[in-house]
Scaffold this motif. Structure first.
Motif, PDB file in Angstrom:
ATOM      1  N   LEU A  68      -1.641 -45.890  44.578  1.00  0.00           N
ATOM      2  CA  LEU A  68      -1.239 -45.556  43.474  1.00  0.00           C
ATOM      3  C   LEU A  68      -0.006 -45.718  43.336  1.00  0.00           C
ATOM      4  N   GLY A  69       0.870 -45.877  44.425  1.00  0.00           N
ATOM      5  CA  GLY A  69       2.231 -46.059  44.559  1.00  0.00           C
ATOM      6  C   GLY A  69       2.450 -47.618  44.658  1.00  0.00           C
ATOM      7  N   LEU A  70       1.705 -48.505  44.437  1.00  0.00           N
ATOM      8  CA  LEU A  70       1.894 -50.072  44.605  1.00  0.00           C
ATOM      9  C   LEU A  70       3.000 -50.454  43.672  1.00  0.00           C
ATOM     10  N   ALA A  71       3.097 -50.213  42.335  1.00  0.00           N
ATOM     11  CA  ALA A  71       4.096 -50.568  41.476  1.00  0.00           C
ATOM     12  C   ALA A  71       5.303 -49.627  41.579  1.00  0.00           C
ATOM     13  N   SER A  72       5.434 -48.734  42.265  1.00  0.00           N
ATOM     14  CA  SER A  72       6.562 -48.028  42.671  1.00  0.00           C
ATOM     15  C   SER A  72       7.655 -48.529  43.100  1.00  0.00           C
ATOM     16  N   SER A  73       9.028 -48.157  42.874  1.00  0.00           N
ATOM     17  CA  SER A  73      10.059 -48.742  43.653  1.00  0.00           C
ATOM     18  C   SER A  73      10.163 -48.401  44.957  1.00  0.00           C
ATOM     19  N   THR A  74      10.554 -49.136  45.778  1.00  0.00           N
ATOM     20  CA  THR A  74      10.873 -48.835  47.171  1.00  0.00           C
ATOM     21  C   THR A  74      11.819 -48.007  47.344  1.00  0.00           C
ATOM     22  N   GLU A  75      12.753 -47.819  46.330  1.00  0.00           N
ATOM     23  CA  GLU A  75      13.803 -46.706  46.391  1.00  0.00           C
ATOM     24  C   GLU A  75      13.369 -45.392  46.321  1.00  0.00           C
ATOM     25  N   VAL A  76      12.087 -45.083  45.910  1.00  0.00           N
ATOM     26  CA  VAL A  76      11.700 -43.610  46.060  1.00  0.00           C
ATOM     27  C   VAL A  76      10.263 -43.548  46.904  1.00  0.00           C
ATOM     28  N   GLY A  77      10.238 -44.608  47.567  1.00  0.00           N
ATOM     29  CA  GLY A  77       9.081 -44.618  48.654  1.00  0.00           C
ATOM     30  C   GLY A  77       7.895 -45.555  48.138  1.00  0.00           C
ATOM     31  N   GLY A  78       7.868 -46.099  47.181  1.00  0.00           N
ATOM     32  CA  GLY A  78       6.678 -47.103  46.848  1.00  0.00           C
ATOM     33  C   GLY A  78       6.614 -48.199  47.438  1.00  0.00           C
ATOM     34  N   ALA A  79       5.551 -49.277  47.160  1.00  0.00           N
ATOM     35  CA  ALA A  79       5.230 -50.423  47.616  1.00  0.00           C
ATOM     36  C   ALA A  79       6.206 -51.513  47.073  1.00  0.00           C
ATOM     37  N   GLY A  80       6.647 -51.280  45.767  1.00  0.00           N
ATOM     38  CA  GLY A  80       7.525 -52.363  45.305  1.00  0.00           C
ATOM     39  C   GLY A  80       6.990 -53.543  44.886  1.00  0.00           C
ATOM     40  N   HIS A  81       5.674 -53.564  44.418  1.00  0.00           N
ATOM     41  CA  HIS A  81       5.063 -54.871  44.313  1.00  0.00           C
ATOM     42  C   HIS A  81       5.110 -54.999  42.725  1.00  0.00           C
ATOM     43  N   GLY A  82       5.108 -56.286  42.260  1.00  0.00           N
ATOM     44  CA  GLY A  82       5.076 -56.657  40.923  1.00  0.00           C
ATOM     45  C   GLY A  82       3.509 -56.593  40.389  1.00  0.00           C
ATOM     46  N   MET A  83       3.646 -57.292  39.354  1.00  0.00           N
ATOM     47  CA  MET A  83       2.345 -57.337  38.427  1.00  0.00           C
ATOM     48  C   MET A  83       1.212 -58.031  39.147  1.00  0.00           C
ATOM     49  N   ARG A  84       1.414 -59.100  39.685  1.00  0.00           N
ATOM     50  CA  ARG A  84       0.523 -60.083  40.356  1.00  0.00           C
ATOM     51  C   ARG A  84      -0.479 -59.322  41.325  1.00  0.00           C
ATOM     52  N   ALA A  85       0.269 -58.623  42.219  1.00  0.00           N
ATOM     53  CA  ALA A  85      -0.472 -57.795  43.179  1.00  0.00           C
ATOM     54  C   ALA A  85      -1.351 -56.728  42.587  1.00  0.00           C
ATOM     55  N   VAL A  86      -0.696 -56.005  41.613  1.00  0.00           N
ATOM     56  CA  VAL A  86      -1.283 -54.999  40.916  1.00  0.00           C
ATOM     57  C   VAL A  86      -2.347 -55.749  40.181  1.00  0.00           C
ATOM     58  N   ALA A  87      -2.334 -56.665  39.551  1.00  0.00           N
ATOM     59  CA  ALA A  87      -3.583 -57.340  39.017  1.00  0.00           C
ATOM     60  C   ALA A  87      -4.474 -57.741  39.796  1.00  0.00           C
ATOM     61  N   GLU A  88      -4.486 -57.972  41.151  1.00  0.00           N
ATOM     62  CA  GLU A  88      -5.490 -58.375  41.940  1.00  0.00           C
ATOM     63  C   GLU A  88      -6.267 -57.044  42.368  1.00  0.00           C
ATOM     64  N   VAL A  89      -5.436 -55.869  42.254  1.00  0.00           N
ATOM     65  CA  VAL A  89      -6.069 -54.651  42.645  1.00  0.00           C
ATOM     66  C   VAL A  89      -6.973 -54.240  41.642  1.00  0.00           C
ATOM     67  N   ILE A  90      -6.600 -54.412  40.519  1.00  0.00           N
ATOM     68  CA  ILE A  90      -7.567 -54.111  39.331  1.00  0.00           C
ATOM     69  C   ILE A  90      -8.677 -54.784  39.239  1.00  0.00           C
ATOM     70  N   GLU A  91      -8.559 -56.246  39.288  1.00  0.00           N
ATOM     71  CA  GLU A  91      -9.765 -57.288  39.380  1.00  0.00           C
ATOM     72  C   GLU A  91     -10.708 -56.825  40.477  1.00  0.00           C
ATOM     73  N   ARG A  92     -10.286 -56.466  41.436  1.00  0.00           N
ATOM     74  CA  ARG A  92     -11.113 -56.089  42.686  1.00  0.00           C
ATOM     75  C   ARG A  92     -11.918 -54.811  42.325  1.00  0.00           C
ATOM     76  N   LEU A  93     -11.145 -53.889  41.948  1.00  0.00           N
ATOM     77  CA  LEU A  93     -11.821 -52.679  41.634  1.00  0.00           C
ATOM     78  C   LEU A  93     -12.777 -52.742  40.227  1.00  0.00           C
ATOM     79  N   ALA A  94     -12.543 -53.356  39.460  1.00  0.00           N
ATOM     80  CA  ALA A  94     -13.403 -53.671  38.268  1.00  0.00           C
ATOM     81  C   ALA A  94     -14.446 -54.450  38.638  1.00  0.00           C
ATOM     82  N   ALA A  95     -14.500 -55.354  39.517  1.00  0.00           N
ATOM     83  CA  ALA A  95     -15.612 -55.895  40.212  1.00  0.00           C
ATOM     84  C   ALA A  95     -16.683 -54.867  40.694  1.00  0.00           C
ATOM     85  N   GLU A  96     -16.328 -53.635  41.119  1.00  0.00           N
ATOM     86  CA  GLU A  96     -17.314 -52.722  41.617  1.00  0.00           C
ATOM     87  C   GLU A  96     -17.406 -51.502  40.859  1.00  0.00           C
ATOM     88  N   CYS A  97     -16.276 -50.952  40.207  1.00  0.00           N
ATOM     89  CA  CYS A  97     -16.481 -49.814  39.274  1.00  0.00           C
ATOM     90  C   CYS A  97     -15.505 -49.815  38.061  1.00  0.00           C
TER      91      CYS A  97
END
Length: 389
Positions: A53-82
Motif C-alpha cells: 500500500l506504500g509502494l507509491a509513497s515517497s521514501t522520505e516518509v518511509g514508502g517504497a518510492g516506486h513510480g507508475m510502472r511498478a504500481v501498474a504491474e501490481v494492479i495488473e497482477r491483482l486484477a488477473a486474480e481478483c
C-alpha cells in the motif's frame, strides 16, 4: 504531468512479496469476495503488511518510492486474480498521488507504513460521471473549519477506507471549479448511504456516501481553493487512467490464459480430438492474444511517454483507458464464447472476469468521454469547455 521512473530494485522490494500474497490470500479469497459481495479485507490487509500500500509513497516518509510502472504491474497482477481487490488498491494509489502532493505528513507516513487506506470521493448524484463538475458545497465557518455537504454516488471502499480525497465546489465563487479536501473516515456527518449489489467488482465497496454538515479543519484543503480540477487532471487522472488500463490488461490476459488452458486440456470423447485441434478455434484464440498483446504494448508506450515527458503523454493517457476498456470487454466476451458452456460455470473464473470487465467502460471518465477528450486534443480544442472549468 510526470511520474518517477523505477530504478534498481532491492532485495527488500515489496513487489517481491506480491506473488506470495496473491497465492496465499488474494486468489483463494477471490471467489468468496465475488459470491458474497464482501470487501476483500484479508487481501488488503495482507498487501498492507507486505508494504504494497506504500509502494507509491515517497521514501522520505518511509514508502517504497516506486513510480507508475511498478504500481501498474501490481494492479495488473491483482486484477488477473481478483478484480475487486485490484480496484480497491487502484483507487488507493490514485488518491495517494494527491495526498503525496498536498496532504499532511502524518497521513503520508501512515500510508507508507501500510496503516492507512485512502480512496477518491469524486462522482456525485448531481453530475454523475462528470467528476469535473462537483455539486457538493464547501462553506467556511467562523471557527476555522469548513462545512462540507454532498451526495456522492460512487465511492470505492466506502466505509472501509481511512480517508477520502473529497471534491466540492470552491469556497469562493471567484476561484476555480473544484476544491479538494482530505476527509477522515471518522468525521461526524459522513455516512455510507446505501449498499452495492453489482454485476461485477462485487467486493470493491463502491457505495454512495453523504456529507451532511460534515466539518473539517481549513487545513484539510489540498492545494489552493478552486485548484482541485487542475490537481485532479494533473495528479489523479494519469494514475487513474493508466492503472485502469493495467487493471483491464490483467483481466484480459488472465481470460486468454484460461481459455488457452481449457482448449488444450478439453477433448471430445467421440473423436479423441482436443478443442485446440480445430483451426477456427485456434484462430479465434490467436485474435484474443493479439488484442491483449496490443494493449500491453500501448500501455508500455504510455508509461514511457510519461517517464520521458514526451509531448504526446497526455494524449496517450487519455487513449489508453479508452483502448483498454474496449479491449477487455471484447477479449473476455471472446474467451466466454471459446469456452462455451464451461465458461458459465464458476470454476473457470471466466464469467467473473467477464462481469468485472464491464466496469471499465462506465468508470469516469467513461469511454465516450475519453473519445471526446482525445478528439478535442487532436483538433486543437481545450480538454474541457471554460464553463466546466
Amino acid at each position: 504531468m510526470t511520474t518517477s521512473v523505477d530504478n534498481v530494485q532491492t532485495a527488500t522490494d515489496p513487489t517481491d512479496t506480491l506473488g506470495t500474497v496473491i497465492d496465499d490470500v488474494v486468489r483463494p479469497q477471490a471467489p468468496i469476495v465475488d459470491r458474497d459481495g464482501v470487501f476483500p479485507r484479508p487481501g488488503v490487509d495482507a498487501l498492507a503488511a507486505a508494504g504494497l500500500l506504500g509502494l507509491a509513497s515517497s521514501t522520505e516518509v518511509g514508502g517504497a518510492g516506486h513510480g507508475m510502472r511498478a504500481v501498474a504491474e501490481v494492479i495488473e497482477r491483482l486484477a488477473a486474480e481478483c478484480g475487486s481487490t485490484a480496484m480497491v488498491v487502484l483507487m488507493h494509489y490514485a488518491a495517494t498521488a494527491v495526498v503525496e502532493a498536498h496532504g499532511p505528513r502524518d497521513v503520508r507516513a501512515a500510508i507508507a507504513a501500510g496503516d492507512h487506506l485512502t480512496t477518491l470521493g469524486f462522482s456525485e448524484y448531481g453530475s454523475r460521471s462528470h467528476f469535473w463538475s462537483p455539486t457538493g458545497t464547501a462553506t467556511a465557518a467562523d471557527d476555522d473549519t469548513v462545512r462540507l455537504d454532498a451526495r456522492k454516488s460512487w465511492v470505492t471502499s466506502a466505509g472501509e477506507a481511512n480517508s477520502y480525497v473529497w471534491s466540492s465546489l470552491p469556497l469562493s465563487r471567484d476561484a476555480g471549479p473544484m476544491t479538494l479536501w482530505l476527509v477522515p473516515a471518522d468525521s461526524a456527518g459522513l455516512n455510507v448511504a446505501g449498499d452495492f449489489d453489482g454485476l461485477g467488482l462485487r467486493g470493491n465497496g463502491s457505495r454512495p456516501m453523504t456529507a451532511d454538515g460534515l466539518r473539517v479543519p481549513a487545513t484539510a484543503r489540498m492545494a489552493a481553493d478552486g485548484a482541485g480540477l487542475d490537481t485532479a487532471l494533473g495528479a489523479v487522472l494519469p494514475w487513474f487512467l493508466v492503472l485502469n488500463a493495467a487493471f483491464c490488461l490483467g483481466l484480459a490476459d488472465s481470460a486468454v490464459a484460461e481459455a488457452g488452458r481449457h482448449l488444450t486440456r478439453t477433448t471430445l470423447a467421440h473423436t479423441g480430438a482436443a478443442l485446440r485441434d480445430a483451426p477456427v478455434t485456434r484462430r479465434d484464440l490467436a485474435r484474443l492474444m493479439i488484442r491483449t498483446a496490443a494493449l500491453r504494448a500501448f500501455l508500455g508506450d504510455t508509461l514511457t511517454a510519461l517517464e520521458t515527458g514526451r509531448d504526446d503523454a497526455m494524449l496517450r493517457v487519455l487513449q489508453v483507458k479508452a483502448l483498454a476498456g474496449e479491449t477487455v470487454a471484447d477479449v473476455t466476451d471472446g474467451a466466454m464464447q471459446l469456452c462455451g458452456g464451461s465458461a458459465f460455470r464458476k470454476e473457470l473464473g471466466l464469467e467473473r472476469r467477464f462481469r468485472d470487465a464491464r466496469a471499465a467502460r462506465v468508470m469516469a471518465p467513461t469511454t465516450d468521454a475519453l473519445h471526446d477528450f482525445v478528439g478535442r486534443l487532436a483538433t486543437g480544442l481545450p480538454l474541457l469547455d471554460e464553463a466546466n472549468r
